[in-house]
Design a protein around this motif. Sequence first.
Motif, PDB file in Angstrom:
ATOM      1  N   SER A 118       3.786   3.359   3.255  1.00 44.84           N
ATOM      2  CA  SER A 118       4.048   1.930   3.342  1.00 44.84           C
ATOM      3  C   SER A 118       5.032   1.808   2.035  1.00 44.84           C
ATOM      4  O   SER A 118       5.594   2.539   1.325  1.00 44.84           O
ATOM      5  CB  SER A 118       2.746   1.314   2.845  1.00 44.84           C
ATOM      6  N   GLN A 177       4.956   8.851  -4.338  1.00 49.50           N
ATOM      7  CA  GLN A 177       3.798   8.443  -5.018  1.00 49.50           C
ATOM      8  C   GLN A 177       4.088   6.853  -5.413  1.00 49.50           C
ATOM      9  O   GLN A 177       3.650   6.625  -6.405  1.00 49.50           O
ATOM     10  CB  GLN A 177       3.766   9.009  -6.279  1.00 49.50           C
ATOM     11  N   GLY A 178       4.731   5.862  -4.502  1.00 47.59           N
ATOM     12  CA  GLY A 178       4.866   4.715  -4.748  1.00 47.59           C
ATOM     13  C   GLY A 178       6.071   4.180  -5.978  1.00 47.59           C
ATOM     14  O   GLY A 178       5.815   3.250  -6.464  1.00 47.59           O
ATOM     15  N   HIS A 182       4.513   6.955   0.379  1.00 52.34           N
ATOM     16  CA  HIS A 182       4.530   5.475   0.126  1.00 52.34           C
ATOM     17  C   HIS A 182       5.762   5.331  -0.998  1.00 52.34           C
ATOM     18  O   HIS A 182       5.853   6.000  -1.883  1.00 52.34           O
ATOM     19  CB  HIS A 182       3.179   5.071  -0.392  1.00 52.34           C
ATOM     20  N   ASN A 229       6.893  -4.365  -2.833  1.00 50.50           N
ATOM     21  CA  ASN A 229       7.656  -5.618  -2.738  1.00 50.50           C
ATOM     22  C   ASN A 229       9.096  -5.270  -2.517  1.00 50.50           C
ATOM     23  O   ASN A 229       9.652  -4.330  -3.261  1.00 50.50           O
ATOM     24  CB  ASN A 229       7.539  -6.275  -4.207  1.00 50.50           C
ATOM     25  N   ALA A 262       4.560  -3.114   4.833  1.00 50.57           N
ATOM     26  CA  ALA A 262       5.319  -3.661   3.915  1.00 50.57           C
ATOM     27  C   ALA A 262       4.711  -4.562   3.045  1.00 50.57           C
ATOM     28  O   ALA A 262       3.860  -5.413   3.338  1.00 50.57           O
ATOM     29  CB  ALA A 262       6.550  -3.980   4.307  1.00 50.57           C
ATOM     30  N   SER A 263       4.953  -4.623   1.407  1.00 48.73           N
ATOM     31  CA  SER A 263       4.311  -5.642   0.724  1.00 48.73           C
ATOM     32  C   SER A 263       5.142  -7.083   0.846  1.00 48.73           C
ATOM     33  O   SER A 263       5.962  -7.222   1.750  1.00 48.73           O
ATOM     34  CB  SER A 263       4.157  -5.209  -0.511  1.00 48.73           C
TER      35      SER A 263
END
Lengths: 235, 297
Positions: A84, A45-46, A65, A87, A104-105
Amino acid sequence: MAALSRAEADARSPVVFDLHETTVRALNAELHAPSATSYEVLHPQGAHSLGAGIHDEIDVAIRGHAGYFCAGMNQLGRVVVDGSAGNGVAENMMSGSVRVRGDASQSAGATGRGGLLVIEGSASMRCGISMKGIDIVVGGSVGPMSAFMAQAGRLVVCGDAGDGLGDSIYEARLYVRGTVGTLGADCVEKPLRDEHVAELTELLDAAGLDHRPEGFRRFGSARGLYHFTGDHGSY
Amino acid sequence: MCGIIGLHLRDPELQPMLGRLLDDMLCGVSERGPDSVGIAVYGDGERNPEGHSAVSVLRAPGDLAASAGALLPGTPTVTARVAGDTTVLSAPVGVEALTAAVAAAAPEALVVGSGNDLVVYKGAGHPQDLARTYGLRDVSGWQGVAHTRMATESAINPEGCHPYSVGADQCLVHNGSFSNHATIRRDLERQGVTFDSENDSEVGARFVAACLAEGDDLEKALLRLGETFDGFYTLLVTTADGFAVVRDEIACKPAVIAEHPRWVAMASEFRALADLPGIDEARVFEPDPGKVYAWQR
């Protein structure tokens, strides 16, 4: 039936961390002192800092993610993000490998000293900023200001590069297959010689990407900013 | 560090779900700003019904609805809803009339939002707690914005929360800091603009409002902001029919945009977007430096 070796057992059934059930802190504590060699992370979940600071030769599959700083400072781990990454993925990586299946950020592979970072999608701005030996292969494009102050290592971009590529670059080598917006200060195009085709072939093979190395252009430092000269004004 | 989320619904079928979607998105940016929050919703027919306008107020006295109503022609019924620090007043009158009546009835109160379609809530405390206080999950509408604040330069109080809503149905949320805001504030003050706070983001909001009042569209207003303001910013600006995102030329402050046939969303981090319906089919990208991304209803 013969008993499985530990490696075989791990390969068949990785240790699962479901982040709906446990915390990133618990996950990273285990990864820092691993009792197995293969891990699977569910429902990321990021979340930030997933798998940051891995020392050992372990496999970590993140199913979803990842947030900021995923697999930062990696030593020997092999980390795959099935999604994904936010940063600073693989920032300051020392060795090992990190693969992002999605995009990718910003600041992917920032200050990385070694190892291989593969981004199968695209990377945002400042990819490879201040890279110091890491190899980064991006299947898509990179955003503006990528490889800013890049000191060593290789950045391979199979798509396009945004404005200001390689600004104030030192000795990193940059390969771009598509278009380049603008080149940053002191970054110039250089001839693609046999040794560059050879290293590109190696890097594309390692990343599992099927492109003709001859289709890339090489960029690097004009070495005009190494020393102050009369052209830089008087002090 | 602050957190921004914004959601602009293109598919009217999603409108009853706006509050739930915003609440889920808010979870993804709460860690970026755990001390206070501001939420703006467009099209909340319950709090700001058709044919009405609404004014969101901090420090409202308990009898504000009656005292403001008494100052309006025809003394219409003014409805007051209190949620935490914010009181939302609505009445079947124009937004300028209602705002003027509220200001006259309670000069000590602070108007933090007004519009024919807009409701703004602000408060100090954890964003999720405040979302519950506002009943965010049950809210319907077509567009919403929220800002979670990690205060760095001024006090943690409702007045310091974004969005800055300084024109009818306008909102601006900001992650970053402007460095030449004092100069621009003086220029605007010379033109007759008045300010509610010392906050740099309010200067941005007043500047955009002045550009829009001159007839600029959102894109032009934000390009002018980029030519005038120095500093770091990711901005999300919304109007009665618009939704726009811009970052400064260095673009240190994060922003992720996701565009889907049914909606457009923006957040500081991808994790705030991860649960949106159809996110896997959305075009997800980070806005280029200095470029304005604008959508219209």
